[in-house]
Design a protein around this motif. Structure first.
Motif, PDB file in Angstrom:
ATOM      1  N   GLY A   1       0.792  -1.218   0.000  1.00  0.00           N
ATOM      2  CA  GLY A   1       0.000   0.000   0.000  1.00  0.00           C
ATOM      3  C   GLY A   1       0.823   1.264   0.000  1.00  0.00           C
ATOM      4  N   LEU A   2       2.115   1.136   0.226  1.00  0.00           N
ATOM      5  CA  LEU A   2       3.023   2.286   0.222  1.00  0.00           C
ATOM      6  C   LEU A   2       4.173   2.062  -0.751  1.00  0.00           C
ATOM      7  CD1 LEU A   2       3.180   3.207   4.019  1.00  0.00           C
ATOM      8  CD2 LEU A   2       1.812   4.279   2.229  1.00  0.00           C
ATOM      9  N   GLY A   3       3.867   1.380  -1.854  1.00  0.00           N
ATOM     10  CA  GLY A   3       4.883   1.179  -2.880  1.00  0.00           C
ATOM     11  C   GLY A   3       5.775  -0.008  -2.673  1.00  0.00           C
ATOM     12  N   GLY A   4       5.406  -0.905  -1.735  1.00  0.00           N
ATOM     13  CA  GLY A   4       6.270  -2.044  -1.458  1.00  0.00           C
ATOM     14  C   GLY A   4       5.519  -3.339  -1.265  1.00  0.00           C
TER      15      GLY A   4
ATOM     16  N   GLN B   1       0.094  10.953   6.151  1.00  0.00           N
ATOM     17  CA  GLN B   1       1.141  11.646   5.413  1.00  0.00           C
ATOM     18  C   GLN B   1       1.788  10.728   4.382  1.00  0.00           C
ATOM     19  OE1 GLN B   1       3.405  12.775   8.881  1.00  0.00           O
ATOM     20  NE2 GLN B   1       3.112  14.950   8.432  1.00  0.00           N
ATOM     21  N   ALA B   2       2.151   9.520   4.797  1.00  0.00           N
ATOM     22  CA  ALA B   2       2.829   8.601   3.883  1.00  0.00           C
ATOM     23  C   ALA B   2       1.957   8.296   2.678  1.00  0.00           C
ATOM     24  CB  ALA B   2       3.201   7.316   4.618  1.00  0.00           C
ATOM     25  N   SER B   3       0.665   8.050   2.914  1.00  0.00           N
ATOM     26  CA  SER B   3      -0.252   7.752   1.822  1.00  0.00           C
ATOM     27  C   SER B   3      -0.378   8.934   0.869  1.00  0.00           C
ATOM     28  CB  SER B   3      -1.624   7.377   2.390  1.00  0.00           C
ATOM     29  OG  SER B   3      -2.543   7.118   1.358  1.00  0.00           O
ATOM     30  N   ARG B   4      -0.419  10.153   1.414  1.00  0.00           N
ATOM     31  CA  ARG B   4      -0.552  11.345   0.578  1.00  0.00           C
ATOM     32  C   ARG B   4       0.717  11.640  -0.220  1.00  0.00           C
ATOM     33  NH1 ARG B   4       0.671  14.709  -2.184  1.00  0.00           N
ATOM     34  NH2 ARG B   4       0.218  16.958  -2.227  1.00  0.00           N
ATOM     35  N   LEU B   5       1.893  11.423   0.362  1.00  0.00           N
ATOM     36  CA  LEU B   5       3.134  11.895  -0.230  1.00  0.00           C
ATOM     37  C   LEU B   5       3.833  10.897  -1.148  1.00  0.00           C
ATOM     38  CD1 LEU B   5       4.637  13.641   2.931  1.00  0.00           C
ATOM     39  CD2 LEU B   5       3.638  14.779   0.930  1.00  0.00           C
ATOM     40  N   LEU B   6       3.772   9.614  -0.825  1.00  0.00           N
ATOM     41  CA  LEU B   6       4.642   8.665  -1.515  1.00  0.00           C
ATOM     42  C   LEU B   6       4.235   8.389  -2.958  1.00  0.00           C
ATOM     43  CD1 LEU B   6       5.496   6.070   1.284  1.00  0.00           C
ATOM     44  CD2 LEU B   6       7.043   7.693   0.168  1.00  0.00           C
ATOM     45  N   ARG B   7       2.934   8.287  -3.247  1.00  0.00           N
ATOM     46  CA  ARG B   7       2.564   7.936  -4.622  1.00  0.00           C
ATOM     47  C   ARG B   7       2.943   9.031  -5.624  1.00  0.00           C
ATOM     48  NH1 ARG B   7      -1.103   7.223  -8.786  1.00  0.00           N
ATOM     49  NH2 ARG B   7      -1.363   5.037  -9.420  1.00  0.00           N
ATOM     50  N   PRO B   8       2.594  10.316  -5.391  1.00  0.00           N
ATOM     51  CA  PRO B   8       3.024  11.336  -6.356  1.00  0.00           C
ATOM     52  C   PRO B   8       4.536  11.520  -6.392  1.00  0.00           C
ATOM     53  CG  PRO B   8       1.906  12.344  -4.478  1.00  0.00           C
ATOM     54  CD  PRO B   8       1.684  10.865  -4.376  1.00  0.00           C
ATOM     55  N   LEU B   9       5.224  11.169  -5.307  1.00  0.00           N
ATOM     56  CA  LEU B   9       6.685  11.145  -5.349  1.00  0.00           C
ATOM     57  C   LEU B   9       7.153  10.065  -6.311  1.00  0.00           C
ATOM     58  CD1 LEU B   9       9.055  11.152  -2.239  1.00  0.00           C
ATOM     59  CD2 LEU B   9       9.399   9.550  -4.107  1.00  0.00           C
ATOM     60  N   ALA B  10       6.551   8.887  -6.209  1.00  0.00           N
ATOM     61  CA  ALA B  10       6.949   7.756  -7.039  1.00  0.00           C
ATOM     62  C   ALA B  10       6.659   7.977  -8.511  1.00  0.00           C
ATOM     63  CB  ALA B  10       6.248   6.485  -6.552  1.00  0.00           C
TER      64      ALA B  10
END
Length: 417
Positions: A62-65, A111-120
């Protein structure tokens, strides 16, 4: 925007079967089959890559992993490259290599859910607001100040932070939406204890970015001025005054990112030297042949050391001090390789096609080697100087006595400047 959690390691339910290399490869092939890299927009491709858990295979689902061993990341990346896609971390260099790990360790789930996908996906680039004109290698001596408002009856003591100061050598700040920021919140304690770590929306009023032209003619570094910039307390990572602890996790990731960029034998900077050697047989001499051979051996040694560091990192919550070894060796190797290339080119090495900051970064242009040579001068500065890496290795790997620091126990305010 965010609900603040001081330190919160994001967790999800672990898979019933631990991922292995075969599983990672299958998932990766399914993604590039459904989203052919040459045919779909980059954001769509990298979004699918993230949703499949392949961006950082060791992160939670769920967080890119996929909660897989970190050492399996090259398996997924190889499938992407073979399908014609990018090396994933080049999509958002600082976001992938430096910031994502800190978000994982210190962000709240929201925060992690909001930030990580558009970062990726590369939709939101990141930069690092650490260094200052008077605080480079001595990062803990920084002067940018953050003062917290008193709050109100609903959130007493939890008001916004007002930040003033200047940062410099900030790569890609001119294209970034977000930044990680280290600021001084208490000048009356020793310098390492009075720092706090924030994330900053670069569109916030009071943020001014000014590009700095580099030796290459490009303008990818910047100075950033912060004039009464307001940061919500929810965008603080870690406790007040514990920014040095959070920053060290970021710096460890940065060393690993800068030091492990040799994914396959004969690739990376040594590939440029080999290609140049083949293109100029008229300039071959026994002395240059021996130098190239020694450089190839060093490159292979660096590759194997980096692989070992990656495997060791799979069991660590943060990058270990061994990352300083790969960063030190990799940065100095880069300089030595391009020094060899310039000697091989001879007088032609003095030529360059353009000195315009607006020119594209074409690594295959007629004077790409010359530009890479000029750019390589920064490798022993960025991410911590070679001197700093040797201190890290000496103190944390070899367990040698610490370097004397006269200002370690006195309040930052009393340190002569």
């Amino acid at each position: 925007m965010f609900q603040h959690v001081s330190i919160s390691f994001v967790t999800t339910t672990a898979p019933s079967i631990a991922p292995d290399a075969a599983m990672i490869e299958k998932v990766a092939r399914d993604v590039v089959t459904a989203h052919p890299p040459r045919d779909v927009p980059l954001t769509e491709l990298m979004g699918a890559w993230y949703d499949a858990g392949l961006t950082w295979v060791h992160f939670p689902e769920g967080l890119g992993g996929l909660r897989a061993p970190r050492s399996l990341q090259p398996v997924a990346n190889r499938v992407m490259r073979e399908a014609g896609g990018p090396e994933p971390r080049t999509v958002n260099t600082i976001g992938y290599g430096i910031v994502a790990g800190t978000i994982r360790r210190y962000a709240s789930p929201e925060q992690a859910s909001r930030l990580l996908r558009p970062l990726a996906t590369g939709e939101e680039k990141w930069c690092q607001l650490f260094s200052e004109p008077s605080a480079g290698s001595d990062l803990a001596g920084l002067a940018t100040r953050a003062v917290q408002e008193t709050g109100d009856a609903v959130t007493p003591g939890g008001g916004d932070w007002i930040v003033n100061g200047q940062k410099v050598w900030t790569s890609l700040a001119h294209t970034s939406r977000w930044a990680v920021l280290l600021a001084r919140t208490d000048p009356d304690v020793p310098k390492h204890k009075g720092l706090t770590y924030f994330i900053l929306d670069m569109t916030t009023p009071g943020v001014e970015v000014r590009p700095l032209r580099q030796l290459t003619g490009r303008a990818q570094f910047n100075e950033v001025f912060l004039d009464n910039v307001r940061i919500p307390d929810a965008q603080r990572f870690g406790a007040v005054g514990e920014g040095w602890i959070v920053a060290n996790s970021t710096l460890g990731d940065e060393r690993t990112s800068l030091g492990d960029r040799v994914p396959a034998r004969g690739s990376g900077v040594i590939a440029d030297a080999l290609a140049l050697w083949q293109a100029h047989p008229e300039r071959h001499t026994p002395v240059l042949r021996e130098r190239l051979t020694r450089l190839w051996i060093r490159a292979e040694t660096h590759r194997l050391t980096s692989d070992r560091t990656r495997v060791a990192a799979a069991t660590q919550a943060t990058a270990g001090p061994g990352s300083a070894v790969t960063k030190l060796v990799g940065s100095e190797l880069t300089q030595h390789v391009y020094e060899f290339c310039m000697e091989l080119l001879g007088p032609a090495g003095t030529l360059i096609d353009t000195y315009s900051p607006d020119a594209p970064d074409d690594e295959s242009g007629p004077t790409a080697i010359q530009r890479k040579y000029l750019r390589s001068r920064a490798t022993t500065l960025e991410g911590g100087t070679s001197e700093i890496q040797r201190n890290v290795i000496g103190e944390r790997v070899l367990k040698l006595p610490q370097e004397p620091r006269a200002d370690k126990k006195i309040p930052w305010r009393d340190v002569p400047r």
